[in-house]
Design an enzyme around this catalytic site. Structure first.
Site, short mmCIF file in Angstrom:
data_model
loop_
_atom_site.label_atom_id
_atom_site.label_comp_id
_atom_site.label_asym_id
_atom_site.label_seq_id
_atom_site.Cartn_x
_atom_site.Cartn_y
_atom_site.Cartn_z
N HIS A 1 -8.57 -4.25 -1.31
CA HIS A 1 -7.34 -3.80 -0.69
C HIS A 1 -7.10 -4.55 0.63
O HIS A 1 -7.97 -4.58 1.49
CB HIS A 1 -7.42 -2.29 -0.42
CG HIS A 1 -6.10 -1.66 -0.13
ND1 HIS A 1 -5.12 -1.53 -1.09
CD2 HIS A 1 -5.58 -1.11 1.01
CE1 HIS A 1 -4.07 -0.93 -0.55
NE2 HIS A 1 -4.33 -0.67 0.72
N SER B 1 0.83 -1.19 0.00
CA SER B 1 0.00 0.00 0.00
C SER B 1 0.87 1.26 0.00
O SER B 1 1.70 1.43 -0.89
CB SER B 1 -0.97 -0.05 1.19
OG SER B 1 -1.96 0.92 1.09
N ASP C 1 -9.29 -3.50 -5.98
CA ASP C 1 -8.48 -2.52 -5.25
C ASP C 1 -8.54 -1.17 -5.95
O ASP C 1 -8.44 -1.10 -7.19
CB ASP C 1 -7.03 -3.01 -5.18
CG ASP C 1 -6.21 -2.29 -4.13
OD1 ASP C 1 -6.21 -1.04 -4.12
OD2 ASP C 1 -5.55 -2.96 -3.34
#
Length: 321
Positions: free
Chosen positions: A290, A162, A260
């Protein structure tokens, strides 16, 4: 973007984790509570993972800035070992250096490598370039102390998830451009690469409904940059997708889920890496949102972890291309 009901597209085995994940719309007032909140349950450690040595160190920070904390995980034996320089995620505004201790211990035990993970300063208290310079300072320390750490300096690569993946990609750019350190690889798990994603006139209709939403993405980028995402003049060392030249970067692994929010920016970055002649492995996992790979049991999450581990094993054992 107005979220649509994409729950029907989620891999059914991932629904339990999705329903257990707290739903949060980030604000500055919420950050203290989120930073101190309980984390997802850690997996049980096996004997080999428990035997991994973990030490906390404080290393010189960027010029004029505070020192930087790192955790160093080492396997048994004398080395020299390959090394993963890891950067945690959290949208640039949350997350902690010890948040993946169980994962790191398991990786060290299985891969036989050293992991150095960095406690960089968070936004909005620290704007760009604070976080990336903290990471660079800790990377510099890792190279300078490779012999003490039992690390082969030709086999040090960067990894992150991330926002940590975004910082890892930016760190690869910064290391290339400053010319001080040659990285062996960049391992990017659903990396947060492009502040312009939240400004697209025609956003992807099926991404970003869960976990990391357009609202949270805008908040994270604005906190890091101190300006609205999509503004002119954003540095590629803040948002790696802004880099015009991707040649000369280390080989890359890029993975993301089909739901995502970062799907299209990650696909585009991988495409540009390939076009720049950078050896790049790309994975997109259907039905994954995610953070889906933290699910302990879902087959798609297990596959993502296997693919990630296999790529790391190749990176760590072959050295730079």
């Amino acid at each position: 973007m107005t979220p649509t009901d994409t729950r029907r597209l989620v891999d059914p085995e991932l629904l339990t984790l999705l329903d257990a994940w707290p739903k949060v719309d980030l604000t500055e007032d919420l950050l203290p509570a989120l930073r101190s909140a309980d984390r997802l349950p850690a997996p049980e450690l096996d004997a080999a993972s428990k035997a991994v040595d973990m030490t906390r160190r404080t290393v010189p920070g960027p010029a004029g800035a505070p020192d930087v904390g790192v955790l160093v995980y080492r396997p048994t034996g004398a080395g020299p070992f390959s090394c993963i320089f890891h950067i945690h995620g959290g949208g640039y505004v949350i997350g902690a250096v010890d948040g993946q201790e169980a994962q790191h211990r398991g990786m060290v035990a299985r891969l036989g490598c050293v992991i150095v993970t960095v406690d960089y300063r968070l936004a909005p208290e620290t704007r760009f370039p604070g976080a990336i310079e903290d990471c660079y300072a800790a990377l510099a320390w890792t190279f300078a102390n490779a012999a003490e750490l039992g690390v082969d300096p030709t086999r040090i690569g960067v990894m992150g998830e991330s926002a940590g993946g975004g910082l890892a990609a930016a760190l690869a750019l910064l290391a290339r451009d400053r010319g001080d350190y040659a990285l062996a690889f960049q391992h990017l798990i659903y990396p947060m690469l492009d502040d312009r994603t939240v400004t697209h006139a025609d956003p992807h209709p099926h991404t970003g409904e869960f976990i990391w939403t357009p609202h949270n993405n805008r908040f994270g980028w604005a906190a890091l940059l101190g300006v609205e995402p999509g503004s002119d003049g954003v540095s590629p060392y803040a948002a790696a997708a802004r880099a015009e030249d991707l040649t000369g970067l280390p080989p890359a692994f890029v993975s993301t889920g089909s739901l995502d929010l970062f799907l299209e920016e990650d696909l585009e970055y991988a495409r540009r890496l390939l076009r720049a002649g950078v050896a790049t492995e790309l994975h997109v996992y259907p039905g994954g949102y995610h953070g889906f790979d933290f699910d302990p049991a879902a087959a798609v999450a297990q596959q993502a972890r296997r693919d990630s581990f296999a790529a790391l094993h190749r990176f760590l054992n072959q050295g730079p291309i």
